[in-house]
Design a protein around this motif. Structure first.
Motif, mmCIF file in Angstrom:
data_model
loop_
_atom_site.group_PDB
_atom_site.id
_atom_site.type_symbol
_atom_site.label_atom_id
_atom_site.label_comp_id
_atom_site.label_asym_id
_atom_site.label_seq_id
_atom_site.Cartn_x
_atom_site.Cartn_y
_atom_site.Cartn_z
ATOM 1 N N VAL A 49 0.781 -1.261 -0.074
ATOM 2 C CA VAL A 49 0.087 0.041 -0.029
ATOM 3 C C VAL A 49 0.998 1.278 0.045
ATOM 4 O O VAL A 49 1.640 1.616 0.909
ATOM 5 N N PRO A 50 0.807 1.868 -1.171
ATOM 6 C CA PRO A 50 1.793 3.268 -1.089
ATOM 7 C C PRO A 50 0.925 4.197 -0.019
ATOM 8 O O PRO A 50 -0.171 4.449 -0.045
ATOM 9 N N ARG A 51 2.063 5.136 0.495
ATOM 10 C CA ARG A 51 1.414 6.195 1.357
ATOM 11 C C ARG A 51 2.361 7.177 1.487
ATOM 12 O O ARG A 51 3.484 7.023 0.968
ATOM 13 N N THR A 52 1.974 8.386 2.025
ATOM 14 C CA THR A 52 2.988 9.483 2.394
ATOM 15 C C THR A 52 4.144 8.858 3.361
ATOM 16 O O THR A 52 3.993 7.805 4.059
ATOM 17 N N LEU A 53 5.174 9.722 3.185
ATOM 18 C CA LEU A 53 6.302 9.270 4.238
ATOM 19 C C LEU A 53 5.728 9.531 5.736
ATOM 20 O O LEU A 53 5.854 8.621 6.688
ATOM 21 N N GLN A 54 4.893 10.612 6.051
ATOM 22 C CA GLN A 54 4.453 10.747 7.445
ATOM 23 C C GLN A 54 3.360 9.482 7.595
ATOM 24 O O GLN A 54 3.372 9.015 8.910
ATOM 25 N N GLU A 55 2.604 9.266 6.960
ATOM 26 C CA GLU A 55 1.774 8.000 7.148
ATOM 27 C C GLU A 55 2.371 6.807 7.362
ATOM 28 O O GLU A 55 2.157 6.093 8.184
ATOM 29 N N ALA A 56 3.411 6.433 6.513
ATOM 30 C CA ALA A 56 4.303 5.292 6.533
ATOM 31 C C ALA A 56 5.130 5.029 8.123
ATOM 32 O O ALA A 56 5.169 4.044 8.831
ATOM 33 N N LEU A 57 5.510 6.514 8.414
ATOM 34 C CA LEU A 57 6.244 6.374 9.599
ATOM 35 C C LEU A 57 5.629 5.970 11.029
ATOM 36 O O LEU A 57 5.848 6.071 12.294
ATOM 37 N N LYS A 58 4.089 5.951 10.709
ATOM 38 C CA LYS A 58 3.254 5.414 11.824
ATOM 39 C C LYS A 58 3.369 4.157 12.021
ATOM 40 O O LYS A 58 2.710 3.655 13.388
ATOM 41 N N ALA A 59 3.960 3.331 11.276
ATOM 42 C CA ALA A 59 4.178 1.927 11.547
ATOM 43 C C ALA A 59 5.000 1.404 12.531
ATOM 44 O O ALA A 59 5.721 2.363 13.304
ATOM 45 N N VAL A 66 16.218 3.019 2.035
ATOM 46 C CA VAL A 66 16.633 4.266 1.212
ATOM 47 C C VAL A 66 18.159 4.171 1.075
ATOM 48 O O VAL A 66 18.875 3.221 1.412
ATOM 49 N N LEU A 67 18.846 4.897 -0.146
ATOM 50 C CA LEU A 67 20.049 5.058 -0.270
ATOM 51 C C LEU A 67 20.582 5.785 0.956
ATOM 52 O O LEU A 67 20.215 6.297 1.808
ATOM 53 N N PHE A 68 21.974 5.160 1.401
ATOM 54 C CA PHE A 68 22.555 5.278 2.609
ATOM 55 C C PHE A 68 22.349 6.983 3.059
ATOM 56 O O PHE A 68 21.992 7.064 4.238
ATOM 57 N N GLU A 69 22.722 7.713 2.148
ATOM 58 C CA GLU A 69 22.663 9.130 2.862
ATOM 59 C C GLU A 69 21.397 9.587 2.807
ATOM 60 O O GLU A 69 21.273 10.804 3.603
ATOM 61 N N GLY A 70 20.395 9.032 2.469
ATOM 62 C CA GLY A 70 18.942 9.441 2.737
ATOM 63 C C GLY A 70 18.428 9.166 4.086
ATOM 64 O O GLY A 70 17.290 9.781 4.637
ATOM 65 N N HIS A 71 19.186 8.316 5.136
ATOM 66 C CA HIS A 71 18.698 7.972 6.417
ATOM 67 C C HIS A 71 18.299 9.133 7.049
ATOM 68 O O HIS A 71 17.651 9.202 8.085
ATOM 69 N N ARG A 72 19.430 10.113 7.072
ATOM 70 C CA ARG A 72 19.417 11.248 7.776
ATOM 71 C C ARG A 72 18.046 12.156 7.562
ATOM 72 O O ARG A 72 17.455 12.789 8.596
ATOM 73 N N GLU A 73 17.589 12.344 6.459
ATOM 74 C CA GLU A 73 16.442 13.002 6.009
ATOM 75 C C GLU A 73 15.321 12.587 6.804
ATOM 76 O O GLU A 73 14.417 13.022 7.291
ATOM 77 N N VAL A 74 15.274 10.958 6.654
ATOM 78 C CA VAL A 74 14.032 10.177 7.418
ATOM 79 C C VAL A 74 14.222 10.309 8.831
ATOM 80 O O VAL A 74 13.204 10.722 9.249
ATOM 81 N N ALA A 75 15.559 10.292 9.539
ATOM 82 C CA ALA A 75 15.422 10.513 10.864
ATOM 83 C C ALA A 75 14.766 11.927 11.339
ATOM 84 O O ALA A 75 14.401 11.812 12.686
ATOM 85 N N LYS A 76 15.134 12.724 10.595
ATOM 86 C CA LYS A 76 14.519 14.084 11.074
ATOM 87 C C LYS A 76 13.183 14.168 10.867
ATOM 88 O O LYS A 76 12.436 15.379 11.412
ATOM 89 N N MET A 77 12.658 13.261 10.437
ATOM 90 C CA MET A 77 10.958 13.502 10.205
ATOM 91 C C MET A 77 9.920 13.114 11.641
ATOM 92 O O MET A 77 9.144 13.549 11.815
ATOM 93 N N LEU A 78 10.768 12.501 12.564
ATOM 94 C CA LEU A 78 9.950 12.340 13.907
ATOM 95 C C LEU A 78 11.022 12.900 14.838
ATOM 96 O O LEU A 78 12.249 12.758 14.961
ATOM 97 N N PRO A 79 10.566 13.712 15.952
ATOM 98 C CA PRO A 79 11.182 14.121 16.969
ATOM 99 C C PRO A 79 11.752 12.954 17.998
ATOM 100 O O PRO A 79 12.982 13.105 18.464
#
Length: 202
Positions: A49-59, A66-79
């Protein structure tokens, strides 16, 4: 229990196939809009099921594909990542270990796993001639490792617990532009069972 895959490239799609093959619903998300992921998701299976990043992060359990350098961007999405189990399925050449990556996700239960197989192998049925393809797991939180091991078995894999991130993680973590000793090893066990030691692989 809810599951999500962040990143929908080759590894993300391979993981999605494992969920679809076992009729387990999983959210998938990337920087692209869910609508852009829909054709490929539908081609894999109706439980993807495709979702937005914010929706998916509720899991509850989140795979980082992601590409390795992309993990920092993901990490910043939740405090805070309290209550989340993060499965690090990435490989990178930045000289950072999984223990370093874990620090970017404060509060998370962090497990390294599913990164040692090429996408094509990971996407294929792990039941091969009656045996089960191995996935290596390592974590400083053994309860989290056991949780991901249970999921691995549901997906048809045979989990092998390599111990803590600083020890077992080094065996499957790319470092200093070199592949780790267990990267891309195509190993099998005869029967799925509780997480074993690396010596139990055959």
């Amino acid at each position: 229990m809810s599951y999500a895959i962040i990143g929908f490239g080759a590894i993300g799609q391979a993981l999605a196939r494992a969920f679809a093959r076992n009729n387990i619903e999983v959210s998938v998300a990337s920087r692209r809009a869910p609508e852009a992921l829909l054709p490929q998701a539908q081609a894999i299976g109706s439980t993807v099921v495709p979702r937005t990043l914010q929706e998916a992060l509720k899991a509850d359990v989140i795979f980082l594909a992601v590409l390795f350098e992309g993990h920092r961007e993901v990490a910043k999405m939740l405090p805070s990542w309290q209550g989340k189990t993060i499965v690090d399925a990435m490989n990178g050449f930045e000289g950072l270990s999984s223990a370093d990556v874990a620090k970017a996700f404060p509060g998370a239960r962090f497990v390294k796993g599913f990164n040692h197989l090429p996408a094509r192998t990971l996407a294929a049925d792990p039941n091969v001639n009656g045996s089960h393809r191995v996935v290596f797991l390592s974590s400083d939180d053994q309860a989290a490792a056991a949780q991901v091991a249970d999921l691995s078995e549901q997906l048809g894999f045979a989990p092998v617990n390599l111990g803590k991130l600083a020890e077992g993680g080094a065996l499957v973590q790319v470092r200093d532009k070199r592949w780790a000793p267990l990267i891309f090893q195509d190993l099998f066990k005869n029967e799925p069972e509780r997480p074993a030691t690396a010596g139990a692989a055959s």
